[in-house]
Scaffold this motif. Structure first.
Motif, PDB file in Angstrom:
ATOM      1  N   LEU A  14      14.762   0.331  -0.710  1.00 22.85           N
ATOM      2  CA  LEU A  14      15.316   0.280   0.654  1.00 22.85           C
ATOM      3  C   LEU A  14      15.225  -1.121   1.260  1.00 22.85           C
ATOM      4  N   VAL A  15      14.045  -1.694   1.252  1.00 15.99           N
ATOM      5  CA  VAL A  15      13.842  -3.000   1.903  1.00 15.99           C
ATOM      6  C   VAL A  15      14.426  -4.112   1.033  1.00 15.99           C
ATOM      7  N   GLY A  16      14.228  -4.008  -0.282  1.00 18.00           N
ATOM      8  CA  GLY A  16      14.743  -5.031  -1.202  1.00 18.00           C
ATOM      9  C   GLY A  16      16.256  -5.162  -1.119  1.00 18.00           C
ATOM     10  N   LEU A  36      14.118  -7.741  -8.472  1.00 17.56           N
ATOM     11  CA  LEU A  36      13.653  -6.950  -9.628  1.00 17.56           C
ATOM     12  C   LEU A  36      13.627  -5.460  -9.320  1.00 17.56           C
ATOM     13  N   SER A  37      13.945  -4.674 -10.339  1.00 17.65           N
ATOM     14  CA  SER A  37      13.676  -3.230 -10.230  1.00 17.65           C
ATOM     15  C   SER A  37      12.629  -2.891 -11.294  1.00 17.65           C
ATOM     16  N   SER A  38      12.189  -1.652 -11.320  1.00 17.67           N
ATOM     17  CA  SER A  38      11.184  -1.281 -12.323  1.00 17.67           C
ATOM     18  C   SER A  38      11.772  -1.341 -13.729  1.00 17.67           C
ATOM     19  N   LYS A  39      13.101  -1.359 -13.825  1.00 24.83           N
ATOM     20  CA  LYS A  39      13.736  -1.464 -15.156  1.00 24.83           C
ATOM     21  C   LYS A  39      13.581  -2.877 -15.714  1.00 24.83           C
ATOM     22  N   ASP A  40      13.461  -3.878 -14.845  1.00 23.15           N
ATOM     23  CA  ASP A  40      13.266  -5.261 -15.313  1.00 23.15           C
ATOM     24  C   ASP A  40      11.838  -5.459 -15.805  1.00 23.15           C
ATOM     25  N   ALA A  41      10.891  -4.837 -15.119  1.00 23.62           N
ATOM     26  CA  ALA A  41       9.484  -4.936 -15.524  1.00 23.62           C
ATOM     27  C   ALA A  41       8.703  -3.831 -14.836  1.00 23.62           C
ATOM     28  N   ASP A  42       7.885  -3.131 -15.622  1.00 24.66           N
ATOM     29  CA  ASP A  42       6.980  -2.151 -15.025  1.00 24.66           C
ATOM     30  C   ASP A  42       5.747  -2.915 -14.556  1.00 24.66           C
ATOM     31  N   ALA A  65       7.322  -4.037  -4.262  1.00 23.53           N
ATOM     32  CA  ALA A  65       7.197  -2.912  -5.199  1.00 23.53           C
ATOM     33  C   ALA A  65       5.945  -2.103  -4.895  1.00 23.53           C
ATOM     34  N   ALA A  66       6.105  -0.820  -4.845  1.00 23.34           N
ATOM     35  CA  ALA A  66       4.967   0.061  -4.541  1.00 23.34           C
ATOM     36  C   ALA A  66       5.366   1.485  -4.865  1.00 23.34           C
ATOM     37  N   MET A  67       4.364   2.314  -5.057  1.00 20.54           N
ATOM     38  CA  MET A  67       4.608   3.755  -5.058  1.00 20.54           C
ATOM     39  C   MET A  67       4.636   4.158  -3.589  1.00 20.54           C
ATOM     40  N   VAL A  68       5.776   4.680  -3.165  1.00 22.78           N
ATOM     41  CA  VAL A  68       6.030   4.924  -1.738  1.00 22.78           C
ATOM     42  C   VAL A  68       6.447   6.380  -1.571  1.00 22.78           C
ATOM     43  N   GLY A  69       6.101   6.984  -0.458  1.00 23.12           N
ATOM     44  CA  GLY A  69       6.583   8.348  -0.213  1.00 23.12           C
ATOM     45  C   GLY A  69       6.196   8.818   1.164  1.00 23.12           C
ATOM     46  N   SER A 106       3.447  -9.952   1.008  1.00 24.24           N
ATOM     47  CA  SER A 106       3.332  -8.560   0.550  1.00 24.24           C
ATOM     48  C   SER A 106       3.512  -7.617   1.727  1.00 24.24           C
ATOM     49  N   CYS A 107       3.718  -6.360   1.397  1.00 28.65           N
ATOM     50  CA  CYS A 107       4.021  -5.362   2.422  1.00 28.65           C
ATOM     51  C   CYS A 107       2.881  -4.376   2.609  1.00 28.65           C
ATOM     52  N   LEU A 108       2.307  -4.345   3.785  1.00 37.31           N
ATOM     53  CA  LEU A 108       1.394  -3.257   4.152  1.00 37.31           C
ATOM     54  C   LEU A 108       2.236  -2.233   4.930  1.00 37.31           C
ATOM     55  N   SER A 109       1.623  -1.436   5.768  1.00 33.12           N
ATOM     56  CA  SER A 109       2.385  -0.436   6.528  1.00 33.12           C
ATOM     57  C   SER A 109       1.543   0.004   7.720  1.00 33.12           C
ATOM     58  N   THR A 110       2.179   0.427   8.786  1.00 33.29           N
ATOM     59  CA  THR A 110       1.369   0.900   9.927  1.00 33.29           C
ATOM     60  C   THR A 110       0.664   2.220   9.614  1.00 33.29           C
ATOM     61  N   GLY A 137      -5.104   7.343  -0.312  1.00 30.35           N
ATOM     62  CA  GLY A 137      -4.912   6.546  -1.530  1.00 30.35           C
ATOM     63  C   GLY A 137      -4.009   5.355  -1.256  1.00 30.35           C
ATOM     64  N   TYR A 138      -2.861   5.615  -0.689  1.00 31.47           N
ATOM     65  CA  TYR A 138      -1.889   4.562  -0.342  1.00 31.47           C
ATOM     66  C   TYR A 138      -2.524   3.557   0.620  1.00 31.47           C
ATOM     67  N   SER A 139      -3.249   4.070   1.605  1.00 36.47           N
ATOM     68  CA  SER A 139      -3.801   3.204   2.657  1.00 36.47           C
ATOM     69  C   SER A 139      -4.847   2.237   2.118  1.00 36.47           C
ATOM     70  N   THR A 166       6.612  -0.892  10.539  1.00 34.52           N
ATOM     71  CA  THR A 166       6.515   0.519  10.931  1.00 34.52           C
ATOM     72  C   THR A 166       7.472   1.309  10.025  1.00 34.52           C
ATOM     73  N   ASN A 167       7.784   2.545  10.386  1.00 35.82           N
ATOM     74  CA  ASN A 167       8.670   3.376   9.540  1.00 35.82           C
ATOM     75  C   ASN A 167      10.030   2.714   9.367  1.00 35.82           C
ATOM     76  N   VAL A 168      10.404   2.482   8.112  1.00 34.55           N
ATOM     77  CA  VAL A 168      11.677   1.812   7.831  1.00 34.55           C
ATOM     78  C   VAL A 168      12.726   2.859   7.457  1.00 34.55           C
ATOM     79  N   PHE A 169      13.971   2.600   7.818  1.00 30.91           N
ATOM     80  CA  PHE A 169      15.064   3.455   7.336  1.00 30.91           C
ATOM     81  C   PHE A 169      16.321   2.613   7.236  1.00 30.91           C
TER      82      PHE A 169
HETATM   83  P1  NDP Z   1      11.404   2.088  -2.117  1.00 27.09           P
HETATM   84  O1  NDP Z   1      10.741   3.345  -2.567  1.00 27.09           O
HETATM   85  O2  NDP Z   1      12.778   2.178  -1.566  1.00 27.09           O
HETATM   86  O3  NDP Z   1      11.432   1.071  -3.328  1.00 27.09           O
HETATM   87  C1  NDP Z   1      10.299   0.876  -4.088  1.00 27.09           C
HETATM   88  C2  NDP Z   1      10.591  -0.268  -5.012  1.00 27.09           C
HETATM   89  O4  NDP Z   1       9.446  -0.504  -5.818  1.00 27.09           O
HETATM   90  C3  NDP Z   1      11.768  -0.013  -5.952  1.00 27.09           C
HETATM   91  O5  NDP Z   1      12.497  -1.204  -6.120  1.00 27.09           O
HETATM   92  C4  NDP Z   1      11.061   0.376  -7.240  1.00 27.09           C
HETATM   93  O6  NDP Z   1      11.835   0.092  -8.402  1.00 27.09           O
HETATM   94  C5  NDP Z   1       9.850  -0.515  -7.169  1.00 27.09           C
HETATM   95  N1  NDP Z   1       8.765  -0.030  -7.995  1.00 27.09           N
HETATM   96  C6  NDP Z   1       8.056   1.110  -7.847  1.00 27.09           C
HETATM   97  N2  NDP Z   1       7.168   1.241  -8.846  1.00 27.09           N
HETATM   98  C7  NDP Z   1       7.320   0.150  -9.632  1.00 27.09           C
HETATM   99  C8  NDP Z   1       6.716  -0.294 -10.832  1.00 27.09           C
HETATM  100  N3  NDP Z   1       5.743   0.416 -11.435  1.00 27.09           N
HETATM  101  N4  NDP Z   1       7.134  -1.457 -11.374  1.00 27.09           N
HETATM  102  C9  NDP Z   1       8.110  -2.173 -10.804  1.00 27.09           C
HETATM  103  N5  NDP Z   1       8.724  -1.830  -9.657  1.00 27.09           N
HETATM  104  C10 NDP Z   1       8.334  -0.663  -9.093  1.00 27.09           C
HETATM  105  O7  NDP Z   1      10.418   1.363  -1.127  1.00 27.09           O
HETATM  106  P2  NDP Z   1      10.718   0.652   0.262  1.00 27.09           P
HETATM  107  O8  NDP Z   1      11.796  -0.346   0.084  1.00 27.09           O
HETATM  108  O9  NDP Z   1      10.812   1.703   1.282  1.00 27.09           O
HETATM  109  O10 NDP Z   1       9.335  -0.087   0.514  1.00 27.09           O
HETATM  110  C11 NDP Z   1       9.153  -1.486   0.258  1.00 27.09           C
HETATM  111  C12 NDP Z   1       7.761  -1.875   0.693  1.00 27.09           C
HETATM  112  O11 NDP Z   1       7.612  -1.634   2.084  1.00 27.09           O
HETATM  113  C13 NDP Z   1       6.645  -1.088  -0.001  1.00 27.09           C
HETATM  114  O12 NDP Z   1       5.599  -1.963  -0.322  1.00 27.09           O
HETATM  115  C14 NDP Z   1       6.217  -0.080   1.052  1.00 27.09           C
HETATM  116  O13 NDP Z   1       4.886   0.282   0.876  1.00 27.09           O
HETATM  117  C15 NDP Z   1       6.450  -0.850   2.318  1.00 27.09           C
HETATM  118  N6  NDP Z   1       6.699  -0.021   3.505  1.00 27.09           N
HETATM  119  C16 NDP Z   1       7.714   0.903   3.513  1.00 27.09           C
HETATM  120  C17 NDP Z   1       7.918   1.673   4.641  1.00 27.09           C
HETATM  121  C18 NDP Z   1       9.011   2.684   4.693  1.00 27.09           C
HETATM  122  O14 NDP Z   1       9.104   3.384   5.719  1.00 27.09           O
HETATM  123  N7  NDP Z   1       9.862   2.831   3.685  1.00 27.09           N
HETATM  124  C19 NDP Z   1       7.080   1.532   5.839  1.00 27.09           C
HETATM  125  C20 NDP Z   1       6.102   0.470   5.738  1.00 27.09           C
HETATM  126  C21 NDP Z   1       5.926  -0.245   4.606  1.00 27.09           C
HETATM  127  P3  NDP Z   1      12.885   1.203  -8.984  1.00 27.09           P
HETATM  128  O15 NDP Z   1      13.898   1.424  -7.919  1.00 27.09           O
HETATM  129  O16 NDP Z   1      13.458   0.578 -10.183  1.00 27.09           O
HETATM  130  O17 NDP Z   1      12.061   2.410  -9.268  1.00 27.09           O
END
Ligand code: NDP
Length: 316
Positions: A14-16, A36-42, A65-69, A106-110, A137-139, A166-169
Motif C-alpha cells: 500500500l505505502v510502497g 522491492l517486493s517479497s518476490k525480489d528477496a525474502d 516491508a513488514a508482516m502487516v494486518g 523505517s516504519c513504526l505505527s501508532t 507481537g507486532y508492537s 496512523t491508519n493508512v488506506f
Molecule cells: P502492505 O501489507 O501493503 O505491504 C507489505 C509489504 O511488505 C509488501 O510489499 C510485501 O511484499 C512486503 N513484505 C512482507 N513480507 C516480506 C518479506 N518476508 N520479504 C520481503 N518483503 C516482504 O503494507 P503497508 O504498505 O500497509 O505497510 C507499510 C509499512 O507501514 C509497514 O512497515 C507497516 O507496518 C507500516 N504501517 C502500516 C499501516 C497501515 O495502516 N497499513 C499503519 C502504520 C504503519 P509482497 O507484496 O511481495 O508480499
C-alpha cells in the motif's frame, strides 16, 4: 542531495506503491528508485537480504516491508508478527550498515503505543508501557526498530530514523475482510453488499476512534522525511487531532462513496480493539506547517473507485 539510490523494501504494498506513484510523477536525474517486493528477496532470509543489497548498492533505504494486518489477524498470529518483523528489521538494518547506506527511514505505527496512556500520544511515549495485548507481537517488534536506530547511532554514528503513521488506506491496500485493516475491509464489504443487495455488517460497535491517513499523503511525507528530517527519534505522520473519526463515521463515508443504500448493521459480538489512539502531529506541523492533507471523504471516494475498477486484481 545528489545521486541518491533509494531502495524501498515493501515497495509492492500500500505505502510502497503510493511512494512509487509519487516519485514517478516527478522524476529526477539525480535519483534512482528501486521498489522491492517479497518476490525480489525474502527479507526474512539474511543471505537473500545481503544479495539484494549487494545487487542494488543503495545510498538510502525506505524500509516498509513488514508482516502487516488488522486486529483479527494480529489476534491469531502474535508470535509470527513478533518473530517475522524482528527478523526482517534486523536483516535490513544490518545490511544497510554494511552497504554504507547513509539514511534509513523505517516504519513504526501508532498501534504500537502503550495501551494505557494519556492523549494525545506523542513521539516520546513509544516505550512508556505495554501495548494493547491484541497486537503485542507486532508492537514490540516495531518498538525494537526505534531501539536499533538509537543503538546504531550510539555505536556507529549512523542517522537511521523512523516514522509513525496512523491508519493508512488507499489504492493497492489489502482489502481482505478477515485479515485486513478496518477501512479497506469496509470498502470490500460495501462493494459486496451493494453487488449482492444485502445488508452491510460492520464488525464491532462502531464507536472506536481513529486517525486515517491517505497513502498518497503519507508517500509525500515519507519522501520529505528521507530528504529533510535528520533526527534519530521518530516522527508521527498523522492528520490533525480534529480529523479523528469514529469507525461509524468512516463506515458512513464508505457507504456514501460506494453508493450503497441498504441497511448497515453493527456486530457487537466482534472485538472493538483499542478505543482510541489519538496522536499528536505537533512535531510534523512545526516542521511542515502548510502541508495540506486530502479531505477524508475525497480519499475514501478515490479508494472505493480504485477498488471497484481493480476488483479482479486487488489484494483481497
Ligand atoms: P502492505 O501489507 O501493503 O505491504 C507489505 C509489504 O511488505 C509488501 O510489499 C510485501 O511484499 C512486503 N513484505 C512482507 N513480507 C516480506 C518479506 N518476508 N520479504 C520481503 N518483503 C516482504 O503494507 P503497508 O504498505 O500497509 O505497510 C507499510 C509499512 O507501514 C509497514 O512497515 C507497516 O507496518 C507500516 N504501517 C502500516 C499501516 C497501515 O495502516 N497499513 C499503519 C502504520 C504503519 P509482497 O507484496 O511481495 O508480499
Amino acid at each position: 542531495m545528489v545521486n541518491m539510490r533509494v531502495l524501498v523494501t515493501g515497495g509492492s504494498g500500500l505505502v510502497g506503491k503510493a511512494i512509487q506513484e509519487f516519485v514517478e510523477y516527478q522524476p529526477s536525474d539525480e535519483e534512482t528508485w528501486i521498489f522491492l517486493s517479497s518476490k525480489d528477496a525474502d527479507l526474512l532470509d539474511a543471505n537473500a537480504t545481503k544479495k539484494i543489497f549487494d545487487e542494488h548498492q543503495p545510498t538510502h533505504v525506505i524500509h516498509l516491508a513488514a508482516m502487516v494486518g488488522g486486529l483479527f489477524r494480529n489476534l491469531k498470529y502474535n508470535a509470527d508478527f513478533l518473530r517475522n518483523n524482528l527478523l526482517i528489521n534486523d536483516n535490513v538494518l544490518k545490511c544497510s550498515k554494511e552497504a554504507g547506506v547513509v539514511k534509513v527511514v523505517s516504519c513504526l505505527s501508532t498501534c504500537i503505543f502503550p495501551d494505557k496512556t494519556t492523549y494525545p500520544i506523542d513521539e516520546t511515549m513509544v516505550h512508556n508501557g505495554p501495548p494493547h495485548p491484541s497486537n503485542k507481537g507486532y508492537s514490540y517488534a516495531k518498538r525494537m526498530l526505534d531501539v536499533m536506530n538509537q543503538c546504531y547511532h550510539d555505536q556507529y554514528g549512523l542517522r537511521y530514523t523512523s516514522v509513525i503513521p496512523t491508519n493508512v488506506f488507499g489504492p493497492h491496500d489489502n482489502f481482505s475482510i478477515e485479515d485486513g485493516h478496518v477501512l479497506p475491509g469496509l470498502i470490500h464489504k460495501a462493494y459486496l453488499a451493494k453487488r449482492d443487495a444485502v445488508s452491510l455488517t460492520v464488525w464491532g460497535s462502531g464507536s472506536p476512534r481513529r486517525q486515517f491517513i491517505y497513502s498518497r499523503d503519507l508517500a509525500k511525507l515519507i519522501v520529505w522525511v528521507l530528504k529533510n528530517y535528520s533526527d534519530i527519534d521518530p516522527i508521527i505522520l498523522s492528520v490533525d487531532e480534529s480529523a479523528e473519526v469514529s469507525i461509524k463515521e468512516a463506515a458512513e463515508m464508505v457507504v456514501k462513496a460506494a453508493g450503497f443504500t441498504g441497511p448497515v448493521e453493527y456486530d457487537t459480538s466482534k472485538a472493538d480493539g483499542q478505543y482510541k489512539k489519538t496522536a499528536s502531529n505537533a512535531k510534523l506541523r512545526k516542521l511542515l506547517p502548510d502541508f495540506v492533507f486530502t479531505p477524508m471523504q475525497q480519499a475514501v471516494d478515490e479508494t472505493v473507485k480504485w477498488f471497484a475498477d481493480n476488483y479482479d486484481v486487488a489484494r483481497k
